[in-house]
Design a protein around this motif. Structure first.
Motif, PDB file in Angstrom:
ATOM      1  N   ASP A  94       0.836  -1.197   0.000  1.00  0.00           N
ATOM      2  CA  ASP A  94       0.000   0.000   0.000  1.00  0.00           C
ATOM      3  C   ASP A  94       0.869   1.243   0.000  1.00  0.00           C
ATOM      4  OD1 ASP A  94      -2.157  -1.535  -0.003  1.00  0.00           O
ATOM      5  OD2 ASP A  94      -2.784  -1.133   2.084  1.00  0.00           O
ATOM      6  N   PHE A  95       1.967   1.152   0.728  1.00  0.00           N
ATOM      7  CA  PHE A  95       2.832   2.319   0.836  1.00  0.00           C
ATOM      8  C   PHE A  95       3.456   2.652  -0.523  1.00  0.00           C
ATOM      9  CE2 PHE A  95       7.077   4.142   1.562  1.00  0.00           C
ATOM     10  CZ  PHE A  95       6.698   5.330   2.169  1.00  0.00           C
ATOM     11  N   LEU A  96       3.912   1.635  -1.244  1.00  0.00           N
ATOM     12  CA  LEU A  96       4.533   1.887  -2.554  1.00  0.00           C
ATOM     13  C   LEU A  96       3.532   2.567  -3.489  1.00  0.00           C
ATOM     14  CD1 LEU A  96       6.614  -1.366  -3.141  1.00  0.00           C
ATOM     15  CD2 LEU A  96       7.477   0.954  -2.777  1.00  0.00           C
ATOM     16  N   ASP A  97       2.302   2.127  -3.417  1.00  0.00           N
ATOM     17  CA  ASP A  97       1.256   2.750  -4.218  1.00  0.00           C
ATOM     18  C   ASP A  97       1.102   4.215  -3.815  1.00  0.00           C
ATOM     19  OD1 ASP A  97      -0.949   2.275  -6.146  1.00  0.00           O
ATOM     20  OD2 ASP A  97      -2.154   2.982  -4.447  1.00  0.00           O
ATOM     21  N   HIS A  98       1.213   4.434  -2.528  1.00  0.00           N
ATOM     22  CA  HIS A  98       1.078   5.774  -1.972  1.00  0.00           C
ATOM     23  C   HIS A  98       2.228   6.675  -2.423  1.00  0.00           C
ATOM     24  CE1 HIS A  98      -1.410   7.933   0.792  1.00  0.00           C
ATOM     25  NE2 HIS A  98      -0.345   8.449   1.404  1.00  0.00           N
ATOM     26  N   VAL A  99       3.434   6.091  -2.497  1.00  0.00           N
ATOM     27  CA  VAL A  99       4.595   6.873  -2.942  1.00  0.00           C
ATOM     28  C   VAL A  99       4.325   7.410  -4.340  1.00  0.00           C
ATOM     29  CG1 VAL A  99       7.034   6.760  -3.617  1.00  0.00           C
ATOM     30  CG2 VAL A  99       6.273   5.654  -1.523  1.00  0.00           C
ATOM     31  N   GLU A 100       3.856   6.515  -5.217  1.00  0.00           N
ATOM     32  CA  GLU A 100       3.630   6.921  -6.600  1.00  0.00           C
ATOM     33  C   GLU A 100       2.485   7.925  -6.704  1.00  0.00           C
ATOM     34  OE1 GLU A 100       5.040   6.612  -9.389  1.00  0.00           O
ATOM     35  OE2 GLU A 100       3.492   6.940 -10.904  1.00  0.00           O
ATOM     36  N   ASN A 101       1.420   7.650  -5.974  1.00  0.00           N
ATOM     37  CA  ASN A 101       0.214   8.440  -6.198  1.00  0.00           C
ATOM     38  C   ASN A 101       0.041   9.631  -5.265  1.00  0.00           C
ATOM     39  OD1 ASN A 101      -1.001   6.993  -8.436  1.00  0.00           O
ATOM     40  ND2 ASN A 101      -1.130   5.283  -6.992  1.00  0.00           N
ATOM     41  N   VAL A 102       0.806   9.655  -4.194  1.00  0.00           N
ATOM     42  CA  VAL A 102       0.675  10.798  -3.287  1.00  0.00           C
ATOM     43  C   VAL A 102       2.025  11.458  -3.023  1.00  0.00           C
ATOM     44  CG1 VAL A 102      -0.097  11.593  -1.037  1.00  0.00           C
ATOM     45  CG2 VAL A 102      -1.337   9.753  -2.190  1.00  0.00           C
ATOM     46  N   ILE A 103       2.960  10.687  -2.451  1.00  0.00           N
ATOM     47  CA  ILE A 103       4.183  11.311  -1.934  1.00  0.00           C
ATOM     48  C   ILE A 103       4.986  11.998  -3.032  1.00  0.00           C
ATOM     49  CG2 ILE A 103       6.344  10.896  -0.717  1.00  0.00           C
ATOM     50  CD1 ILE A 103       4.938   8.657   0.780  1.00  0.00           C
ATOM     51  N   HIS A 104       5.285  11.259  -4.100  1.00  0.00           N
ATOM     52  CA  HIS A 104       6.091  11.866  -5.164  1.00  0.00           C
ATOM     53  C   HIS A 104       5.352  13.018  -5.841  1.00  0.00           C
ATOM     54  CE1 HIS A 104       9.286   8.478  -5.807  1.00  0.00           C
ATOM     55  NE2 HIS A 104       9.561   9.273  -4.794  1.00  0.00           N
ATOM     56  N   ILE A 105       4.031  12.914  -5.845  1.00  0.00           N
ATOM     57  CA  ILE A 105       3.261  14.007  -6.436  1.00  0.00           C
ATOM     58  C   ILE A 105       3.362  15.245  -5.554  1.00  0.00           C
ATOM     59  CG2 ILE A 105       0.911  14.757  -6.974  1.00  0.00           C
ATOM     60  CD1 ILE A 105       0.469  11.883  -8.047  1.00  0.00           C
ATOM     61  N   GLU A 106       3.292  15.020  -4.246  1.00  0.00           N
ATOM     62  CA  GLU A 106       3.457  16.143  -3.320  1.00  0.00           C
ATOM     63  C   GLU A 106       4.834  16.762  -3.487  1.00  0.00           C
ATOM     64  OE1 GLU A 106       1.242  17.623  -1.597  1.00  0.00           O
ATOM     65  OE2 GLU A 106      -0.290  16.145  -2.134  1.00  0.00           O
ATOM     66  N   VAL A 107       5.849  15.902  -3.676  1.00  0.00           N
ATOM     67  CA  VAL A 107       7.211  16.395  -3.863  1.00  0.00           C
ATOM     68  C   VAL A 107       7.246  17.340  -5.058  1.00  0.00           C
ATOM     69  CG1 VAL A 107       9.548  15.721  -4.572  1.00  0.00           C
ATOM     70  CG2 VAL A 107       8.369  14.441  -2.787  1.00  0.00           C
ATOM     71  N   LYS A 108       6.597  16.912  -6.144  1.00  0.00           N
ATOM     72  CA  LYS A 108       6.623  17.741  -7.355  1.00  0.00           C
ATOM     73  C   LYS A 108       5.799  19.013  -7.189  1.00  0.00           C
ATOM     74  CE  LYS A 108       6.054  14.090  -9.957  1.00  0.00           C
ATOM     75  NZ  LYS A 108       6.068  13.047 -10.996  1.00  0.00           N
ATOM     76  N   LYS A 109       4.758  18.907  -6.412  1.00  0.00           N
ATOM     77  CA  LYS A 109       3.942  20.101  -6.196  1.00  0.00           C
ATOM     78  C   LYS A 109       4.725  21.121  -5.387  1.00  0.00           C
ATOM     79  CE  LYS A 109      -0.576  18.023  -6.206  1.00  0.00           C
ATOM     80  NZ  LYS A 109      -1.503  17.409  -5.247  1.00  0.00           N
ATOM     81  N   ALA A 110       5.412  20.610  -4.376  1.00  0.00           N
ATOM     82  CA  ALA A 110       6.153  21.519  -3.518  1.00  0.00           C
ATOM     83  C   ALA A 110       7.331  22.128  -4.254  1.00  0.00           C
ATOM     84  CB  ALA A 110       6.630  20.782  -2.276  1.00  0.00           C
ATOM     85  N   ASP A 111       7.884  21.389  -5.173  1.00  0.00           N
ATOM     86  CA  ASP A 111       9.002  21.927  -5.952  1.00  0.00           C
ATOM     87  C   ASP A 111       8.835  21.480  -7.397  1.00  0.00           C
ATOM     88  OD1 ASP A 111      11.283  22.675  -7.157  1.00  0.00           O
ATOM     89  OD2 ASP A 111      12.639  21.831  -5.638  1.00  0.00           O
ATOM     90  N   PRO A 112       8.280  22.336  -8.208  1.00  0.00           N
ATOM     91  CA  PRO A 112       7.977  21.946  -9.586  1.00  0.00           C
ATOM     92  C   PRO A 112       9.200  21.489 -10.364  1.00  0.00           C
ATOM     93  CG  PRO A 112       6.951  24.034  -9.058  1.00  0.00           C
ATOM     94  CD  PRO A 112       7.856  23.697  -7.919  1.00  0.00           C
TER      95      PRO A 112
END
Ligand code: HEM
Lengths: 180, 496
Positions: A94-112
Motif C-alpha cells: 500500500d505504501f509503494l502505491d502511496h509513494v507513486e500516487n501521493v508522496i512523489h506528487i506532493e514532492v513535485k507540487k512543492a518543488d515543480p
C-alpha cells in the motif's frame, strides 16, 4: 536532483565510513563545490553520479551496491519529511502505491523542478508485486534500497528480484517484490 | 622529555580542537536542517492551497484524455463494417497499448472445444493457432464469471500444455465476452507485467466495454439486416409464386374453355367437312348431268356462272374447314392435360439445330443466328417434335419482331438440375400488356388473318407437359428474351 538526497548521501557515508571519507570524496570531486548541500536546493544530477563513482573507487564496491545500501539509510530520512502523508498505510505494498500516487506528487507540487521516478505497480497476489521503475536517472538500485528501507519501516521482510533492467539493455526496469 | 610531552599536549589540544569543530559542524548541520525544514514547511503551506485546484485540473486533463481515446474507439466501431474486422482492430489496438504484447483468442460454445487463433500483427488478421480444438475449461474457470473485464491470471497456465507452449510470460491478462448468445470469446494477452498507470488500465477497461457493446449492437444490427433480407426474399418469392398461380389458374381455365369450344366445334366441323366432300361429289354428278343435257337447255348465264363458281367455292369451304379443324386440334393440344405422347431422353442441341434448319426459310432474309451451346449438355426427357414446335415458334416470333435486319441469339446451358435455353432478339420488344397476355390462346399482335394466336399458348402447354418453365423478358425498342428450362433427365426416369 534535490539537495535532500545529497544530504542523505553525506550522512550515509559519514555514518558508515566516517567524515574523513566523505571529505576525501568531496575533495576528489570536480563538480561538487562544497561538502555541504542544502536540502531544498536542486543540484546537477551528474554530481551524484560522480560522487557515486568516486565512492565506488575508494571503497571498492559497485555503484549499485552503494545505491542499495544508501537507499536503506535514506528511507527513514525521507519518511521523516513525508510523515503527514502516510498515516493510512500499514504495509509495504500500500505504501509503494502511496509513494507513486501521493508522496512523489506532493514532492513535485512543492518543488515543480523536482523529478521523481515513475513507480508503477502490478499487484499479482497478496505477497507478490511487480514494479516498473522508469526514470532518466536510472537509479533503480536506489529504489531497491528504498524499498528495503520501507519494508523495514513496516516491520516486513521483502525479497527483491530484478527481472529486467535497463542497465542490462532491457526495455524496462522490472522488479518482483515478494513479502515473506 | 619535554618534546614528547609537548607533542602530547599538542595532540590533546588538536583533538579537543577537532572535537569542538565537529560539535560546531553538528550544530551547524542541525540548525541548517531546522532552517530547511522551515523552508519546506513554507513551500508546503503555499502549495497546499493550490492543491485542490491542481487536482481538479489533473482530473479534467485525465478525463479529456480518456474521452479522446473513447471517442476514437467509438468512431472506428461505427465505421467498421464487419464484426471480424472490428475484433482484429480492437485486439490490434489493445496489443499496441500493451507494448505489442502477443494476443491469443479462443472462440467456443463449450470451453472443452475451443478454436484458437493468434493475432498476426503484420497482416492485421487472426490466424489459426492449433489445427484442432483445444480444451481450455481450466483456464476459463480461472476467469470465473467476470465478463467484459480485464483480469490478471495469477496462476501459471500449466494445465494446458498446448496453450502454454505459445505463452512467453507467467501471468497473462484475460478478457472474455459473449460474441453471440451462445458463443464466447476469450482473449489472452501475453504480457510480461501489468505495470501501467491507472488511466491506462481504465482506458483498457472502457475500451473493452465499448468494444463489447459495439459488438452486441452490431450483431443485433446484423441479425436485423439478415431477417430483413430474408423477409424481402420471402416476399419476392411469394409475389412471384402468386403471379405464377394466377397465371396458371388463368391458363387452366382458358384451357378448359378451349377444350369445351374444341369439343363443341369438333362435331359440326366433322360432318361439315365430310358433307362438303360428299357435296363435291354430288356437284361432279350434277355437272356431268348438265353437260349431257347441255344442248337441250336454254341459254342461262347465271347457271353457267354458278357452274363455274361452285368448284372454287367448295374448294375454299374445304380449305376453311380444314383451317378450323387445325385450330381446333391446336386447341386440343393446348388444353390436353394428360399427355399421351411418351417422353424420352432427347438432346437439346440436336433439337435446336433441327429447328433452325426448318425455320431457315423465315430466318435467312433478315436475320443472323448466333448459337452458343455449352459442351456436354445433359439430355432432358422430352418429345422431339413438340420441342421442335416450341423452338420454331420462338424463332419465327423472334424473326417477326425484327425490323429489317437483326440478330437472334440462341443459348443453351445447364446447371446440376436443369438445362436452360434462351432465345433472344434485338427486335422491337413489347409492352407490359402484351407481355401479360402472351400465352393466352388467340392473342396475337399480327394483322388479322396472319396468325392464329395459338403458337405461344400451345408452346406453353408443351413446356408444362415437359415439367419445364418459360420466362420472358422484354424491353421495348431493345428486344425480347425467352428463357426455357427443363429438368435434366435422370437415369431412373430415362430407363422408366
Ligand atoms: C519505497 C519508497 C520510495 C521509493 C522506492 C522512492 C524512489 C525514489 C527514487 C529511485 C528517487 C531518485 C530519482 C530517480 O530515480 O529519478 C527518488 C527521488 C525522490 N524521492 Fe522517492 N522514493 C520513495 C519514497 C519517498 C518518500 C517517502 C519521499 C518523501 C518525501 C520521497 C521523496 C523523494 C524526493 C524528494 C526525491 C528527489 C526528487 C528530485 O531529485 O528532484 N520518496 N525517489
Amino acid at each position: 536532483m534535490k539537495g535532500a538526497i545529497f544530504c542523505g548521501y553525506a550522512e550515509f557515508i559519514e555514518q558508515n565510513h566516517g567524515l574523513m571519507t566523505w571529505l576525501e570524496i568531496i575533495d576528489k570531486s570536480e563538480l561538487a563545490t562544497s561538502s555541504s548541500f542544502i536540502a531544498t536546493e536542486l543540484y546537477d544530477d551528474n554530481i551524484l553520479v560522480e560522487l557515486l563513482t568516486i565512492t565506488s573507487d575508494i571503497l571498492g564496491v559497485t555503484v549499485s551496491e552503494i545505491l542499495t545500501s544508501f537507499g536503506k539509510i535514506l528511507f527513514p530520512k525521507l519518511m521523516e519529511a513525508a510523515k503527514h502523508h502516510v498515516d493510512k498505510c500499514d504495509n509495504i505494498f500500500d505504501f509503494l502505491d502511496h509513494v507513486e500516487n501521493v508522496i512523489h506528487i506532493e514532492v513535485k507540487k512543492a518543488d515543480p523542478l523536482a523529478y521523481t521516478p515513475s513507480l508503477i505497480l502490478d499487484k499479482i497476489s497478496n505477497n507478490k508485486l511487480l514494479l516498473k521503475y522508469t526514470s532518466h536517472r536510472q537509479v533503480c538500485f536506489l529504489a531497491e534500497g528504498l524499498i528495503y528501507g520501507a519494508a523495514n519501516h513496516f516491520n516486513q521482510q521483502v525479497t527483491i528480484e530484478h527481472i529486467s533492467c535497463t542497465h542490462q539493455g532491457d526495455k524496462h526496469c522490472l522488479m518482483k517484490v515478494t513479502t515473506d | 622529555m619535554p618534546n614528547e610531552s609537548d607533542d602530547r599536549l599538542e595532540v590533546e589540544r588538536l583533538t579537543k580542537h577537532i572535537t569542538l569543530l565537529e560539535k560546531a559542524l553538528r550544530d551547524e548541520r542541525a540548525s541548517k536542517k531546522i532552517a530547511e525544514q522551515k523552508l519546506d514547511d513554507i513551500y508546503q503551506h503555499r502549495y497546499d492551497s493550490y492543491r485542490e485546484l491542481v487536482s481538479a485540473l489533473e482530473q479534467a486533463n485525465h478525463r479529456q484524455a480518456q474521452l479522446q481515446v473513447l471517442s476514437n474507439l467509438a468512431n472506428y466501431h461505427v465505421s467498421y463494417n464487419s464484426t471480424a474486422e472490428m475484433l482484429t482492430h480492437f485486439l490490434q489496438e489493445i496489443s499496441l497499448l500493451l507494448e505489442d504484447a502477443s494476443v491469443i483468442l479462443f472462440d467456443f460454445k463449450t470451453p472443452e472445444q475451443a478454436i484458437s487463433y493468434k493475432l498476426d500483427k503484420e497482416n492485421n488478421n487472426l490466424v489459426k493457432l492449433l489445427p484442432k480444438r483445444t480444451d481450455i475449461s481450466s483456464l476459463y474457470s480461472l476467469v470465473g464469471g467476470n465478463e467484459s473485464q480485464w483480469q490478471r491470471i495469477t496462476e501459471k497456465l500449466t494445465h494446458n500444455h498446448e496453450i502454454s507452449a505459445f505463452l512467453e510470460h507467467d501471468f497473462q491478462l484475460v478478457f472474455t465476452y459473449h460474441r453471440l448468445r451462445n458463443r464466447v470469446n476469450l482473449v489472452i494477452i501475453d504480457i510480461p507485467h501489468y505495470c501501467y498507470s491507472k488511466e491506462l488500465k481504465q482506458t483498457l477497461d472502457t475500451a473493452g466495454q465499448q468494444f463489447v457493446s459495439a459488438l452486441q449492437k452490431r450483431s443485433t444490427e446484423e441479425k436485423l439486416a439478415n431477417n430483413y433480407e430474408k423477409l424481402q426474399h420471402t416476399l419476392k418469392k411469394l409475389t412471384s409464386m402468386q403471379n405464377q398461380l394466377v397465371h396458371s389458374e388463368k391458363m387452366a381455365s382458358i384451357g378448359q374453355l378451349a377444350a369445351g369450344i374444341a369439343h363443341e366445334i369438333n362435331n359440326p366441323i366433322g360432318y361439315v367437312k365430310s358433307n362438303l366432300s360428299v357435296l363435291n361429289d354430288y356437284i361432279l354428278l350434277f355437272n356431268q348431268a348438265i353437260k349431257e343435257v347441255g344442248n337441250h337447255l336454254p341459254e342461262n348465264e347465271e347457271l353457267t356462272f354458278a357452274q363455274q363458281d361452285i368448284g372454287p367455292l367448295i374448294e375454299s369451304c374445304i380449305g376453311g374447314v380444314d383451317r378450323v379443324a387445325e385450330i381446333v386440334s391446336s386447341l386440343n393440344s393446348f388444353s390436353r392435360k394428360e399427355e399421351s405422347t411418351e417422353l424420352q431422353p432427347v438432346s437439346i442441341k440436336d433439337i435446336i439445330n433441327d429447328s433452325i434448319k426448318i425455320a431457315w426459310n423465315n430466318i435467312k432474309y433478315n436475320s443472323e443466328i448466333d448459337l452458343k451451346c455449352t459442351e456436354d449438355l445433359p439430355k432432358i426427357m422430352g418429345h422431339k417434335g413438340e420441342l421442335q414446335q416450341v423452338l420454331i415458334n420462338l424463332i419465327v416470333n423472334a424473326v417477326h419482331s425484327l425490323e429489317e435486319q437483326g440478330k437472334i441469339t440462341i443459348k443453351a446451358w445447364a446447371n446440376k438440375r436443369r438445362v436452360y435455353i434462351s432465345v433472344s432478339d434485338n427486335g422491337c420488344g413489347m409492352d407490359e400488356k402484351t407481355k401479360n397476355k402472351l400465352f393466352e390462346p388467340f392473342f396475337t399482335t399480327k394483322p388479322e388473318g396472319q396468325g392464329t394466336g395459338l403458337g405461344l399458348s400451345v408452346s406453353y402447354a408443351i413446356i408444362e407437359h415437359h415439367k419445364g418453365e418459360i420466362k420472358v423478358e422484354s424491353t421495348q425498342g431493345e428486344g425480347t428474351t425467352f428463357e426455357l428450362c427443363f429438368p435434366i433427365a435422370n437415369e431412373s426416369i430415362a430407363i422408366a
